[in-house]
Design an enzyme around this catalytic site. Sequence first.
Site, PDB file in Angstrom:
ATOM      1  N   ASP A 174       0.855  -1.197   0.000  1.00  0.00           N
ATOM      2  CA  ASP A 174       0.000   0.000   0.000  1.00  0.00           C
ATOM      3  C   ASP A 174       0.885   1.238   0.000  1.00  0.00           C
TER       4      ASP A 174
ATOM      5  N   LYS B 248     -11.289   5.647  -5.685  1.00  0.00           N
ATOM      6  CA  LYS B 248     -12.673   5.151  -5.703  1.00  0.00           C
ATOM      7  C   LYS B 248     -13.757   6.219  -5.623  1.00  0.00           C
TER       8      LYS B 248
ATOM      9  N   SER C 146     -16.875  -3.664  -9.044  1.00  0.00           N
ATOM     10  CA  SER C 146     -17.949  -2.942  -8.354  1.00  0.00           C
ATOM     11  C   SER C 146     -19.262  -3.106  -9.095  1.00  0.00           C
ATOM     12  N   ALA C 147     -20.338  -3.002  -8.354  1.00  0.00           N
ATOM     13  CA  ALA C 147     -21.669  -3.009  -8.972  1.00  0.00           C
ATOM     14  C   ALA C 147     -21.833  -1.832  -9.923  1.00  0.00           C
ATOM     15  N   THR C 148     -20.969  -0.854  -9.780  1.00  0.00           N
ATOM     16  CA  THR C 148     -21.051   0.320 -10.647  1.00  0.00           C
ATOM     17  C   THR C 148     -20.899  -0.056 -12.131  1.00  0.00           C
TER      18      THR C 148
ATOM     19  N   TYR D 230     -14.719   6.538 -13.114  1.00  0.00           N
ATOM     20  CA  TYR D 230     -14.403   5.478 -12.144  1.00  0.00           C
ATOM     21  C   TYR D 230     -14.976   4.138 -12.624  1.00  0.00           C
TER      22      TYR D 230
ATOM     23  N   LYS E  85     -13.170   0.335 -13.973  1.00  0.00           N
ATOM     24  CA  LYS E  85     -13.462  -1.038 -13.534  1.00  0.00           C
ATOM     25  C   LYS E  85     -13.824  -1.912 -14.737  1.00  0.00           C
TER      26      LYS E  85
ATOM     27  N   ASN F 191     -22.673  -2.566  -1.840  1.00  0.00           N
ATOM     28  CA  ASN F 191     -22.271  -1.430  -0.993  1.00  0.00           C
ATOM     29  C   ASN F 191     -21.704  -1.897   0.348  1.00  0.00           C
TER      30      ASN F 191
ATOM     31  N   ASN G  47     -18.792  11.061   0.819  1.00  0.00           N
ATOM     32  CA  ASN G  47     -19.729  11.062  -0.312  1.00  0.00           C
ATOM     33  C   ASN G  47     -20.781   9.987  -0.134  1.00  0.00           C
TER      34      ASN G  47
ATOM     35  N   ARG H 186     -30.213   0.364  -1.910  1.00  0.00           N
ATOM     36  CA  ARG H 186     -28.924  -0.268  -2.164  1.00  0.00           C
ATOM     37  C   ARG H 186     -28.824  -1.571  -1.386  1.00  0.00           C
TER      38      ARG H 186
ATOM     39  N   ASP I  84     -27.117   9.192  -9.973  1.00  0.00           N
ATOM     40  CA  ASP I  84     -27.592   8.134  -9.081  1.00  0.00           C
ATOM     41  C   ASP I  84     -28.628   7.249  -9.770  1.00  0.00           C
TER      42      ASP I  84
HETATM   43  P1  NAD Z   1      -9.694   2.561   0.230  1.00  0.00           P
HETATM   44  O1  NAD Z   1      -9.327   3.855  -0.404  1.00  0.00           O
HETATM   45  O2  NAD Z   1      -9.993   2.548   1.677  1.00  0.00           O
HETATM   46  O3  NAD Z   1      -8.533   1.497  -0.049  1.00  0.00           O
HETATM   47  C1  NAD Z   1      -7.699   1.540  -1.167  1.00  0.00           C
HETATM   48  C2  NAD Z   1      -6.264   1.403  -0.681  1.00  0.00           C
HETATM   49  O4  NAD Z   1      -5.408   1.389  -1.808  1.00  0.00           O
HETATM   50  C3  NAD Z   1      -5.834   2.572   0.210  1.00  0.00           C
HETATM   51  O5  NAD Z   1      -5.239   2.055   1.376  1.00  0.00           O
HETATM   52  C4  NAD Z   1      -4.838   3.333  -0.644  1.00  0.00           C
HETATM   53  O6  NAD Z   1      -3.822   3.935   0.136  1.00  0.00           O
HETATM   54  C5  NAD Z   1      -4.304   2.225  -1.548  1.00  0.00           C
HETATM   55  N1  NAD Z   1      -3.828   2.687  -2.855  1.00  0.00           N
HETATM   56  C6  NAD Z   1      -4.460   3.476  -3.751  1.00  0.00           C
HETATM   57  N2  NAD Z   1      -3.691   3.666  -4.834  1.00  0.00           N
HETATM   58  C7  NAD Z   1      -2.555   2.955  -4.631  1.00  0.00           C
HETATM   59  C8  NAD Z   1      -1.377   2.749  -5.395  1.00  0.00           C
HETATM   60  N3  NAD Z   1      -1.195   3.345  -6.578  1.00  0.00           N
HETATM   61  N4  NAD Z   1      -0.414   1.941  -4.904  1.00  0.00           N
HETATM   62  C9  NAD Z   1      -0.560   1.357  -3.692  1.00  0.00           C
HETATM   63  N5  NAD Z   1      -1.646   1.531  -2.922  1.00  0.00           N
HETATM   64  C10 NAD Z   1      -2.629   2.323  -3.383  1.00  0.00           C
HETATM   65  O7  NAD Z   1     -10.909   1.961  -0.606  1.00  0.00           O
HETATM   66  P2  NAD Z   1     -11.813   0.688  -0.320  1.00  0.00           P
HETATM   67  O8  NAD Z   1     -13.185   1.163  -0.066  1.00  0.00           O
HETATM   68  O9  NAD Z   1     -11.161  -0.216   0.643  1.00  0.00           O
HETATM   69  O10 NAD Z   1     -11.820   0.035  -1.767  1.00  0.00           O
HETATM   70  C11 NAD Z   1     -10.961  -1.019  -2.136  1.00  0.00           C
HETATM   71  C12 NAD Z   1     -11.283  -1.474  -3.546  1.00  0.00           C
HETATM   72  O11 NAD Z   1     -12.647  -1.866  -3.623  1.00  0.00           O
HETATM   73  C13 NAD Z   1     -11.096  -0.416  -4.633  1.00  0.00           C
HETATM   74  O12 NAD Z   1     -10.567  -1.045  -5.764  1.00  0.00           O
HETATM   75  C14 NAD Z   1     -12.501   0.064  -4.891  1.00  0.00           C
HETATM   76  O13 NAD Z   1     -12.639   0.570  -6.193  1.00  0.00           O
HETATM   77  C15 NAD Z   1     -13.281  -1.206  -4.693  1.00  0.00           C
HETATM   78  N6  NAD Z   1     -14.695  -0.973  -4.350  1.00  0.00           N
HETATM   79  C16 NAD Z   1     -15.002  -0.261  -3.223  1.00  0.00           C
HETATM   80  C17 NAD Z   1     -16.333  -0.020  -2.901  1.00  0.00           C
HETATM   81  C18 NAD Z   1     -16.704   0.773  -1.677  1.00  0.00           C
HETATM   82  O14 NAD Z   1     -17.854   1.166  -1.549  1.00  0.00           O
HETATM   83  N7  NAD Z   1     -15.826   1.031  -0.732  1.00  0.00           N
HETATM   84  C19 NAD Z   1     -17.357  -0.540  -3.713  1.00  0.00           C
HETATM   85  C20 NAD Z   1     -17.014  -1.282  -4.838  1.00  0.00           C
HETATM   86  C21 NAD Z   1     -15.667  -1.491  -5.144  1.00  0.00           C
HETATM   87  C1  UD1 Z   2     -21.563   5.184  -4.907  1.00  0.00           C
HETATM   88  C2  UD1 Z   2     -20.988   5.403  -6.271  1.00  0.00           C
HETATM   89  C3  UD1 Z   2     -20.644   4.059  -6.883  1.00  0.00           C
HETATM   90  C4  UD1 Z   2     -19.685   3.304  -5.963  1.00  0.00           C
HETATM   91  C5  UD1 Z   2     -20.331   3.177  -4.587  1.00  0.00           C
HETATM   92  C6  UD1 Z   2     -19.436   2.521  -3.611  1.00  0.00           C
HETATM   93  C7  UD1 Z   2     -22.000   7.499  -7.037  1.00  0.00           C
HETATM   94  C8  UD1 Z   2     -22.924   8.123  -8.025  1.00  0.00           C
HETATM   95  N1  UD1 Z   2     -21.929   6.144  -7.076  1.00  0.00           N
HETATM   96  O1  UD1 Z   2     -22.682   4.377  -5.061  1.00  0.00           O
HETATM   97  O2  UD1 Z   2     -20.060   4.206  -8.144  1.00  0.00           O
HETATM   98  O3  UD1 Z   2     -19.417   2.027  -6.486  1.00  0.00           O
HETATM   99  O4  UD1 Z   2     -20.649   4.485  -4.094  1.00  0.00           O
HETATM  100  O5  UD1 Z   2     -18.316   3.312  -3.352  1.00  0.00           O
HETATM  101  O6  UD1 Z   2     -21.326   8.163  -6.280  1.00  0.00           O
HETATM  102  N2  UD1 Z   2     -27.379   9.133  -0.421  1.00  0.00           N
HETATM  103  C9  UD1 Z   2     -28.072  10.147   0.210  1.00  0.00           C
HETATM  104  N3  UD1 Z   2     -27.375  11.086   0.903  1.00  0.00           N
HETATM  105  C10 UD1 Z   2     -26.007  11.062   1.002  1.00  0.00           C
HETATM  106  C11 UD1 Z   2     -25.299  10.025   0.350  1.00  0.00           C
HETATM  107  C12 UD1 Z   2     -26.015   9.085  -0.353  1.00  0.00           C
HETATM  108  O7  UD1 Z   2     -29.296  10.199   0.149  1.00  0.00           O
HETATM  109  O8  UD1 Z   2     -25.422  11.954   1.639  1.00  0.00           O
HETATM  110  C13 UD1 Z   2     -28.127   8.072  -1.119  1.00  0.00           C
HETATM  111  C14 UD1 Z   2     -27.800   7.915  -2.587  1.00  0.00           C
HETATM  112  O9  UD1 Z   2     -28.623   8.733  -3.375  1.00  0.00           O
HETATM  113  C15 UD1 Z   2     -28.063   6.426  -2.786  1.00  0.00           C
HETATM  114  C16 UD1 Z   2     -27.714   5.789  -1.437  1.00  0.00           C
HETATM  115  O10 UD1 Z   2     -27.793   6.854  -0.502  1.00  0.00           O
HETATM  116  O11 UD1 Z   2     -29.416   6.200  -3.037  1.00  0.00           O
HETATM  117  C17 UD1 Z   2     -26.338   5.184  -1.382  1.00  0.00           C
HETATM  118  O12 UD1 Z   2     -25.380   6.137  -1.825  1.00  0.00           O
HETATM  119  P1  UD1 Z   2     -23.804   5.864  -1.735  1.00  0.00           P
HETATM  120  O13 UD1 Z   2     -23.455   5.380  -0.393  1.00  0.00           O
HETATM  121  O14 UD1 Z   2     -23.103   7.083  -2.246  1.00  0.00           O
HETATM  122  O15 UD1 Z   2     -23.564   4.647  -2.722  1.00  0.00           O
HETATM  123  P2  UD1 Z   2     -23.985   4.457  -4.257  1.00  0.00           P
HETATM  124  O16 UD1 Z   2     -24.745   5.597  -4.772  1.00  0.00           O
HETATM  125  O17 UD1 Z   2     -24.572   3.107  -4.385  1.00  0.00           O
END
Ligand code: NAD
Ligand code: UD1
Length: 337
Positions: A33, A86, A126-128, A150, A154, A180, A199, A232, A295
């Site tokens: 990391d 992310k 991701s589900a995205t 983003y 993916k 999520n 966010n 979600r 959204d």
């Molecule tokens: P996070 O930011 O907490 O973790 C990512 C880690 O990667 C961090 O510790 C960061 O320091 C490290 N990192 C980033 N760029 C790097 C690089 N170039 N070299 C080395 N380390 C690096 O995020 P997370 O929520 O734990 O997400 C992890 C993975 O899951 C990501 O690939 C993200 O896209 C995916 N994902 C997350 C979510 C979510 O909601 N959190 C949903 C779907 C997919």
């Molecule tokens: C978001 C990302 C998605 C990513 C996922 C996990 C966007 C548009 N999408 O998804 O690509 O894979 O996070 O990291 O950012 N909400 C509120 N108030 C808030 C925040 C969210 O009402 O302050 C609502 C949103 O409209 C949504 C739900 O809560 O309906 C979940 O939102 P969020 O946690 O941001 O996740 P995703 O939108 O699913």
Amino acid sequence: MAEQILVTGGAGYIGSHVVVALHEAGYTPVIFDNFNNARRDVPVRLAQIMGTAPSVIEGDIRDSACLDQAFQEHEVGGVIHLAAHKAVGESVAKPLAYFDNNVGGFLNLLGAMERAGCKRLVFSSSATVYGEPDETPTPETAPRRAMNPYGRTKIICEEMLQDLCTADPEWAVGVLRYFNPAGAHGSALIGEDPADIPNNLMPYIAKVATGALAKISVFGNDYDTPDGTGVRDYIHVEDLAEGHVLSLAQLRQGNGHLVNLGTGRGYSVLEMIAAYQRATNRQLPYEIVARREGDVPIYCAKTEKARDLLGFEAKRGLDEMCASSWAWMQAQERGND
Ligand code: NAD
Ligand code: UD1
């Protein structure tokens, strides 16, 4: 010695929980990391949970020499790749940074793995990638559509892996499409720690519960959902982490796969607020505001494929997600005092 698994992004939110799950399953996790988005004290906290300090390589996946050295110093049996940027909004503002890290960095990692002869990989998708799905619960066969840079990164990475596996069947790849992630580890020592204003919904609610933020903005109540707010599929981060261990087990048998990791059950924004209120015993103020651009109304996973191919089933429910998140937030507050 136990098999070593390189976990890129292993100090991050999901990665740190994956490290614990790997340790519990008898693997030796090696964190790789750059600490760009991780707290410095995560390895110490992991040591507290695991009873042994994890190996940590501070490095960037865009640095080939550093990756090569990691593979030389550790006999790596497989890689779990989570390191990425992310934040959706940031990806719209800075697409090149996202292509550089999420695609360029990943390409670099694949090159290093190939040089080291390590062809076993679990990839965080991701589900995205479903964009605005036509069907919910959404099956893995649904078309991929990017809604922002983003999401596009993916999709590109998934396509790269498809091409790689077609070209060289020695690769065993598990693509995990997370829904999520929510909640924190039961020890309250690791969890999600967004530095700025979050966010995402769960960390935002959590900060309103502590009083750090005044009220929750509910982004729209006119969606075609039971109460009009977005729905979600929230999955406990510990369940998600265990999914990676099951994925690795299949890869060891040579069984590549692409699966959703979710619960199959969706909750609305208002249901989430109510659940967090139950966990905290506090009233959480909110107001309905305009929809957030980009959204979708509902994301919910079809879960049968993960069950059939990996034996994966989420065990923890919404109340456990909220309670563990709240315990983690309170531990942070105590630590900050
Ligand atoms: P996070 O930011 O907490 O973790 C990512 C880690 O990667 C961090 O510790 C960061 O320091 C490290 N990192 C980033 N760029 C790097 C690089 N170039 N070299 C080395 N380390 C690096 O995020 P997370 O929520 O734990 O997400 C992890 C993975 O899951 C990501 O690939 C993200 O896209 C995916 N994902 C997350 C979510 C979510 O909601 N959190 C949903 C779907 C997919
Ligand atoms: C978001 C990302 C998605 C990513 C996922 C996990 C966007 C548009 N999408 O998804 O690509 O894979 O996070 O990291 O950012 N909400 C509120 N108030 C808030 C925040 C969210 O009402 O302050 C609502 C949103 O409209 C949504 C739900 O809560 O309906 C979940 O939102 P969020 O946690 O941001 O996740 P995703 O939108 O699913």
